[in-house]
Design a protein around this motif. Structure first.
Motif, PDB file in Angstrom:
ATOM      1  N   UNK A  28       0.828  -1.212   0.000  1.00 28.27           N
ATOM      2  CA  UNK A  28       0.000   0.000   0.000  1.00 28.27           C
ATOM      3  C   UNK A  28       0.861   1.259   0.000  1.00 28.27           C
ATOM      4  N   UNK A  29       0.885   1.957  -1.109  1.00 29.50           N
ATOM      5  CA  UNK A  29       1.614   3.220  -1.231  1.00 29.50           C
ATOM      6  C   UNK A  29       0.791   4.163  -2.093  1.00 29.50           C
ATOM      7  N   UNK A  30       1.108   5.451  -2.015  1.00 28.90           N
ATOM      8  CA  UNK A  30       0.446   6.437  -2.857  1.00 28.90           C
ATOM      9  C   UNK A  30      -0.692   7.141  -2.150  1.00 28.90           C
ATOM     10  N   UNK A  31      -1.504   7.836  -2.932  1.00 30.49           N
ATOM     11  CA  UNK A  31      -2.648   8.586  -2.403  1.00 30.49           C
ATOM     12  C   UNK A  31      -3.931   7.812  -2.671  1.00 30.49           C
ATOM     13  N   UNK A  32      -4.728   7.620  -1.626  1.00 30.93           N
ATOM     14  CA  UNK A  32      -6.005   6.908  -1.728  1.00 30.93           C
ATOM     15  C   UNK A  32      -7.125   7.904  -1.500  1.00 30.93           C
ATOM     16  N   UNK A  33      -7.989   8.061  -2.497  1.00 27.45           N
ATOM     17  CA  UNK A  33      -9.120   8.983  -2.386  1.00 27.45           C
ATOM     18  C   UNK A  33     -10.397   8.193  -2.103  1.00 27.45           C
TER      19      UNK A  33
ATOM     20  N   UNK B 260     -10.939   5.011   8.561  1.00 26.33           N
ATOM     21  CA  UNK B 260      -9.928   5.708   7.763  1.00 26.33           C
ATOM     22  C   UNK B 260      -8.762   6.124   8.657  1.00 26.33           C
ATOM     23  N   UNK B 261      -9.075   6.620   9.849  1.00 23.93           N
ATOM     24  CA  UNK B 261      -8.015   7.024  10.779  1.00 23.93           C
ATOM     25  C   UNK B 261      -7.133   5.836  11.152  1.00 23.93           C
TER      26      UNK B 261
ATOM     27  N   UNK C 223      -6.758   3.079   9.439  1.00 21.57           N
ATOM     28  CA  UNK C 223      -6.040   2.650   8.235  1.00 21.57           C
ATOM     29  C   UNK C 223      -4.802   3.518   8.018  1.00 21.57           C
ATOM     30  N   UNK C 224      -4.952   4.833   8.190  1.00 20.03           N
ATOM     31  CA  UNK C 224      -3.825   5.746   7.992  1.00 20.03           C
ATOM     32  C   UNK C 224      -2.694   5.460   8.974  1.00 20.03           C
ATOM     33  N   UNK C 225      -3.038   5.086  10.192  1.00 17.23           N
ATOM     34  CA  UNK C 225      -2.011   4.763  11.182  1.00 17.23           C
ATOM     35  C   UNK C 225      -1.311   3.453  10.850  1.00 17.23           C
ATOM     36  N   UNK C 226      -2.059   2.488  10.311  1.00 17.82           N
ATOM     37  CA  UNK C 226      -1.464   1.197   9.989  1.00 17.82           C
ATOM     38  C   UNK C 226      -0.590   1.269   8.735  1.00 17.82           C
ATOM     39  N   UNK C 227      -0.970   2.116   7.768  1.00 20.14           N
ATOM     40  CA  UNK C 227      -0.244   2.178   6.493  1.00 20.14           C
ATOM     41  C   UNK C 227       0.307   3.596   6.282  1.00 20.14           C
ATOM     42  N   UNK C 228       1.444   3.898   6.882  1.00 21.32           N
ATOM     43  CA  UNK C 228       1.985   5.265   6.820  1.00 21.32           C
ATOM     44  C   UNK C 228       2.433   5.698   5.431  1.00 21.32           C
ATOM     45  N   UNK C 229       2.621   4.756   4.497  1.00 23.77           N
ATOM     46  CA  UNK C 229       3.040   5.128   3.141  1.00 23.77           C
ATOM     47  C   UNK C 229       1.864   5.508   2.241  1.00 23.77           C
ATOM     48  N   UNK C 230       0.656   5.455   2.799  1.00 21.03           N
ATOM     49  CA  UNK C 230      -0.539   5.845   2.040  1.00 21.03           C
ATOM     50  C   UNK C 230      -1.047   7.190   2.551  1.00 21.03           C
ATOM     51  N   UNK C 231      -1.172   8.138   1.653  1.00 22.77           N
ATOM     52  CA  UNK C 231      -1.807   9.422   1.985  1.00 22.77           C
ATOM     53  C   UNK C 231      -3.291   9.311   1.639  1.00 22.77           C
ATOM     54  N   UNK C 232      -4.148   9.707   2.567  1.00 17.83           N
ATOM     55  CA  UNK C 232      -5.595   9.535   2.388  1.00 17.83           C
ATOM     56  C   UNK C 232      -6.254  10.874   2.109  1.00 17.83           C
TER      57      UNK C 232
ATOM     58  N   UNK D 107      -5.644   0.096  -2.674  1.00 18.51           N
ATOM     59  CA  UNK D 107      -7.069  -0.239  -2.786  1.00 18.51           C
ATOM     60  C   UNK D 107      -7.351  -1.587  -2.138  1.00 18.51           C
ATOM     61  N   UNK D 108      -6.525  -2.562  -2.453  1.00 20.32           N
ATOM     62  CA  UNK D 108      -6.719  -3.901  -1.895  1.00 20.32           C
ATOM     63  C   UNK D 108      -6.636  -3.876  -0.368  1.00 20.32           C
ATOM     64  N   UNK D 109      -5.664  -3.122   0.169  1.00 20.99           N
ATOM     65  CA  UNK D 109      -5.503  -3.054   1.624  1.00 20.99           C
ATOM     66  C   UNK D 109      -6.710  -2.395   2.286  1.00 20.99           C
ATOM     67  N   UNK D 110      -7.239  -1.340   1.675  1.00 20.52           N
ATOM     68  CA  UNK D 110      -8.391  -0.664   2.279  1.00 20.52           C
ATOM     69  C   UNK D 110      -9.634  -1.545   2.230  1.00 20.52           C
ATOM     70  N   UNK D 111      -9.829  -2.233   1.109  1.00 19.50           N
ATOM     71  CA  UNK D 111     -10.969  -3.142   1.005  1.00 19.50           C
ATOM     72  C   UNK D 111     -10.913  -4.197   2.110  1.00 19.50           C
ATOM     73  N   UNK D 112      -9.742  -4.782   2.304  1.00 20.40           N
ATOM     74  CA  UNK D 112      -9.604  -5.812   3.330  1.00 20.40           C
ATOM     75  C   UNK D 112      -9.748  -5.233   4.727  1.00 20.40           C
ATOM     76  N   UNK D 113      -9.334  -3.984   4.893  1.00 20.67           N
ATOM     77  CA  UNK D 113      -9.322  -3.365   6.215  1.00 20.67           C
ATOM     78  C   UNK D 113     -10.717  -3.000   6.706  1.00 20.67           C
ATOM     79  N   UNK D 114     -11.577  -2.510   5.793  1.00 16.20           N
ATOM     80  CA  UNK D 114     -12.857  -1.951   6.252  1.00 16.20           C
ATOM     81  C   UNK D 114     -14.065  -2.850   6.021  1.00 16.20           C
ATOM     82  N   UNK D 115     -13.978  -3.782   5.049  1.00 15.06           N
ATOM     83  CA  UNK D 115     -15.184  -4.510   4.653  1.00 15.06           C
ATOM     84  C   UNK D 115     -15.831  -5.255   5.810  1.00 15.06           C
ATOM     85  N   UNK D 116     -15.086  -6.103   6.484  1.00 13.16           N
ATOM     86  CA  UNK D 116     -15.689  -6.895   7.563  1.00 13.16           C
ATOM     87  C   UNK D 116     -16.109  -6.033   8.738  1.00 13.16           C
ATOM     88  N   UNK D 117     -15.354  -4.970   9.018  1.00 14.49           N
ATOM     89  CA  UNK D 117     -15.732  -4.069  10.117  1.00 14.49           C
ATOM     90  C   UNK D 117     -17.085  -3.427   9.846  1.00 14.49           C
TER      91      UNK D 117
END
Length: 313
Positions: free
Chosen positions: A90-95, A111-112, A114-123, A281-291
């Motif tokens: 997970x890198x880059x900017x995620x909108x 989102x908060x 996720x941002x803490x877990x993946x510091x290389x992603x700007x949200x 995208x893949x990381x965010x999908x996995x991170x939020x879907x079940x929650x």
């Protein structure tokens, strides 16, 4: 042979010090290496290598061109590596886009985290009560509440919310409780344009759609404004179930006309990448879907789970 391949052959000859060495490095025949260099020199119009029986070395023109070739080939290698990294980690900017109140209550905390877990992603989180166009507006992921139309976007089902009608206990004590949707013509109503048509609320009776025309006392375009007006006894309002959940829990609002609720409204997570999705995208999908699926405010139907990630029609 294309230009980049010819440049690669030229650099390999210099690095290995011979045509045979370049042939071994690139997996080409010696004759193919020779043809590539001849083609390159003919195209450029200059001799790039000085050849003797014992050595091969760049000419002055070749030395200058060699430096340019290295820069071009290194840039391509870096670009390919960076592109591959986008699909691996997970890198880059995620909108991300979501409705205002849903985003505030359910998406923003995720989102908060996720941002803490993946510091290389700007949200870039966009909370707005209108339908965003993913491709046109550069949105990677959007939460959509409502039935979906034709699209090339892919949807991950999260659950369902109900369209419910609410009133303050004090209002009901003063004006009585409607027992049928048609009774609303005798009540003050607050229409929230994000859920209902201002002059027509939709209910269900015996499995059939039941529209009810009314003259609202107030029309608002924000869910919190409708909630506030209902609590202050301005009138009865119609909202999506999650929008009034805290007020129902604390007793400041009560559902009415529950027997006439229309069908559930689906909640989906939309994205434009299917297979080979980028790492962010893949990381965010996995991170939020079940929650989100586990949320008490999203009634999730087992059949929706079976759909998994599918392109909607």
């Amino acid at each position: 042979m294309d230009k980049l391949r010819e440049m690669e052959v030229f650099v390999a000859i210099v690095d290995r010090g011979s045509f045979t060495g370049a042939s071994d490095k690139l997996g080409l025949s010696t004759s193919a290496v020779s043809r590539a260099l001849n083609s390159l020199e003919a195209r450029i119009g200059a001799q790039l290598l000085a050849r003797t029986t014992r050595s091969v070395r760049p000419t002055d023109a070749g030395a200058a061109y060699l430096d340019a070739c290295r820069k071009v080939l290194d840039a391509i290698t870096d670009a390919e590596a960076n592109t591959a990294a986008f699909h691996i980690k997970p890198v880059g900017t995620l909108t991300i886009s979501a409705p205002v109140l849903f985003g505030q209550r359910f998406v923003a905390p995720l989102v908060n985290a996720f941002a803490l877990r993946y510091p290389d992603v700007s949200v870039n989180a966009v909370y707005i009560d209108r339908t965003t166009r993913l491709i046109e507006e550069g949105v990677d992921i959007a939460i959509r509440i409502g039935h979906l139309g034709d699209s090339t976007t892919f949807a991950v089902p999260l659950g369902f919310v109900r369209r419910r009608t609410y009133a303050a206990p004090a209002y009901l004590a003063a004006r009585g409780e409607p027992v049928h949707p048609r009774d609303l013509v005798n009540h003050h109503c607050v229409s929230f344009t994000g859920v209902t048509h201002p002059l027509e609320w939709v209910f269900s009776e015996n499995g059939a759609r039941l529209p009810v025309r009314l003259q609202p006392r107030m029309i608002v375009d924000l869910a919190p404004a409708a909630v506030s007006a209902a609590i202050d006894c301005v009138g009865i309002t119609q909202l999506l179930s999650y929008q009034a959940a805290p007020e129902v829990l604390n007793g400041s609002l009560r559902p009415v006309l529950s027997a006439f609720e229309p069908e559930s409204v689906p909640v989906n997570l939309l994205h434009v990448e299917r297979r080979g999705a980028s790492g962010k995208v893949r990381a965010f999908l996995e991170f939020v879907t079940e929650s989100l699926r586990r949320s008490a405010h999203l009634q999730f139907v087992d059949s929706a789970v079976a759909l998994g990630e599918a392109m909607y029609a």
